[in-house]
Design an enzyme around this catalytic site. Structure first.
Site, short mmCIF file in Angstrom:
data_model
loop_
_atom_site.label_atom_id
_atom_site.label_comp_id
_atom_site.label_asym_id
_atom_site.label_seq_id
_atom_site.Cartn_x
_atom_site.Cartn_y
_atom_site.Cartn_z
N GLN A 89 37.03 40.78 16.62
CA GLN A 89 37.30 40.99 15.16
C GLN A 89 36.33 42.44 15.20
O GLN A 89 35.27 42.70 15.73
CB GLN A 89 36.75 40.09 14.46
CG GLN A 89 35.41 39.62 14.58
CD GLN A 89 34.98 38.42 13.74
OE1 GLN A 89 35.76 37.59 13.15
NE2 GLN A 89 33.66 38.03 13.59
N HIS A 99 35.40 36.77 18.60
CA HIS A 99 35.46 35.81 17.72
C HIS A 99 35.56 34.74 18.68
O HIS A 99 34.82 33.50 18.24
CB HIS A 99 36.65 36.02 16.98
CG HIS A 99 36.80 34.93 15.67
ND1 HIS A 99 37.41 34.96 14.64
CD2 HIS A 99 35.96 33.72 15.61
CE1 HIS A 99 37.31 33.87 14.09
NE2 HIS A 99 36.34 33.11 14.45
N PHE A 148 27.52 29.66 14.95
CA PHE A 148 28.57 30.27 15.31
C PHE A 148 29.24 30.10 16.82
O PHE A 148 30.42 29.51 16.82
CB PHE A 148 28.57 31.81 15.16
CG PHE A 148 29.96 32.74 15.50
CD1 PHE A 148 31.15 32.00 15.35
CD2 PHE A 148 29.89 33.93 15.87
CE1 PHE A 148 32.28 32.74 15.57
CE2 PHE A 148 30.99 34.83 15.98
CZ PHE A 148 32.32 34.20 15.82
N HIS A 207 30.01 26.16 16.85
CA HIS A 207 31.37 26.11 16.17
C HIS A 207 32.49 26.21 17.36
O HIS A 207 33.54 25.49 17.49
CB HIS A 207 31.54 26.72 15.13
CG HIS A 207 33.11 26.85 14.68
ND1 HIS A 207 33.60 25.69 13.87
CD2 HIS A 207 33.96 27.71 14.64
CE1 HIS A 207 34.82 26.20 13.51
NE2 HIS A 207 35.07 27.15 13.99
N GLU A 208 32.41 27.55 17.86
CA GLU A 208 33.35 27.92 18.94
C GLU A 208 33.65 26.98 20.06
O GLU A 208 34.61 26.49 20.72
CB GLU A 208 33.21 29.42 19.35
CG GLU A 208 33.28 30.41 18.21
CD GLU A 208 34.76 30.37 17.77
OE1 GLU A 208 35.66 30.50 18.55
OE2 GLU A 208 35.04 30.33 16.43
N LYS A 223 34.87 23.50 18.77
CA LYS A 223 36.31 23.39 18.24
C LYS A 223 37.23 23.83 19.39
O LYS A 223 38.36 23.03 19.62
CB LYS A 223 36.57 24.24 17.23
CG LYS A 223 38.10 24.21 16.45
CD LYS A 223 37.99 25.02 15.11
CE LYS A 223 39.62 24.93 14.82
NZ LYS A 223 39.70 25.70 13.38
N HIS A 224 36.92 24.72 20.20
CA HIS A 224 37.85 25.29 21.37
C HIS A 224 37.58 25.02 22.49
O HIS A 224 38.22 24.85 23.37
CB HIS A 224 37.98 26.87 20.82
CG HIS A 224 38.68 27.32 19.48
ND1 HIS A 224 39.92 26.89 19.15
CD2 HIS A 224 37.78 27.87 18.36
CE1 HIS A 224 39.97 27.65 17.98
NE2 HIS A 224 38.80 27.95 17.41
#
Length: 226
Positions: free
Chosen positions: A34, A61, A111, A114-115, A118-119
Site C-alpha cells: 500500500q 499490507h 498490525f 492481525h495479519e 487472519k491470514h
C-alpha cells in the site's frame, strides 16, 4: 469395549478434522503493498509508528492465501497466536517495510498480529510464523513498485496518471499483470492505494493471477505525495 472403540474412533476423526481445518489448502497468495500517502490522505487520516514517519515508499499490507474463485480462508488456527519472539530478528526490517499507519501509533505488533492471525495461520501447511513474515519481506525486495513506476515517469507528486499506465509500468517490471486498488482522498478523488501481485503457494515466486481483486478505480487516478 465396542463403546470405547467407537469413542476412540470419534476422537480420532475430530482430531483429524481439526488439523484439516487449521491447515487449510489454498491456491495462491496475494502479496499486497500500500502507498502510505493514500492511506493517510483520507478522512480517516493516519498515525505514524512509534519509530517515526516511514519512508516515502510502498509498505507491505500482507501476504494473503487465496482460492482461485476469489474467496479466501481466514482465522484458520486460533491455537497458534502471534508470538513476537519468533520474529525478533526481523523487527527492524519489518518496521521499515511493514509499518503500521493505524491510529493510535504503535510499534507494529498489533498490525502484524492481525495479519498472522487472519491470514498467516491459513498458510501453516507451508510457512510457520517466521517463514510467513520472512517470505513477505523477501517478496518486497522482488517487487519494487516505486522504482517500477518511476522508471515509467510516474511519481508520487500529487499528479494524476492513467490507470493503464500504472498497471503497465508494474507489469513491465515484474512480468505479471497486477491488481490495482484505489481509495478516495478527502476531496473524493480516486487515488492509488494498494497493488496486488500473485505468488505461488511456496510464497517465493510471482505467478499470473488466477483472479484479480475487484478494486474500483477511475481511468485517471491521483498519486499523492507522502
Amino acid at each position: 469395549m465396542a463403546l470405547e472403540l467407537f469413542t476412540l474412533r470419534l476422537l480420532s476423526a475430530l482430531c483429524l478434522l481439526s488439523v484439516q481445518t487449521f491447515a487449510q489448502d489454498f491456491d495462491f497468495f496475494y502479496f499486497v503493498q500500500q502507498w502510505p500517502g493514500s492511506y493517510c490522505d483520507t478522512q480517516q487520516s493516519c498515525c505514524y509508528p512509534s519509530s517515526g514517519k516511514p519512508a516515502a515508499d510502498f509498505g507491505i499490507h500482507g501476504l494473503w492465501p487465496n482460492y482461485n474463485d476469489g474467496s479466501y480462508p481466514s482465522n484458520c488456527d486460533p491455537g497458534v497466536p502471534f508470538n513476537p519472539s519468533k520474529i525478533s530478528d526481523l523487527v527492524d526490517s519489518m518496521q521499515t517495510n511493514w509499518p503500521s499507519l493505524a491510529c493510535p501509533s504503535s510499534d507494529g505488533d498489533t498490525f502484524w498480529s492481525h495479519e498472522w492471525t487472519k491470514h498467516g495461520t491459513c498458510s501453516e501447511s507451508v510457512l510457520d510464523e517466521r517463514g510467513y513474515f520472512s517470505a513477505a519481506l523477501n517478496l518486497k525486495k522482488q517487487v519494487n513498485l516505486l522504482e517500477a513506476l518511476r522508471n515509467s515517469g510516474i511519481e508520487p507528486n500529487d499528479q494524476s496518471y492513467s490507470l493503464n499506465s500504472i498497471s503497465q509500468a508494474i507489469s513491465d517490471a515484474t512480468g505479471y499483470t497486477p491488481g490495482i486498488e484505489c481509495n478516495r482522498d478527502e476531496s473524493g478523488n480516486d487515488q492509488l492505494y494498494q497493488v496486488y501481485v500473485c505468488v505461488d503457494t511456496s510464497g517465493t515466486s510471482l505467478i499470473d493471477c488466477p483472479v484479480l481483486p475487484h478494486g474500483k478505480c477511475s481511468s485517471q487516478i491521483h498519486f499523492p505525495s507522502f
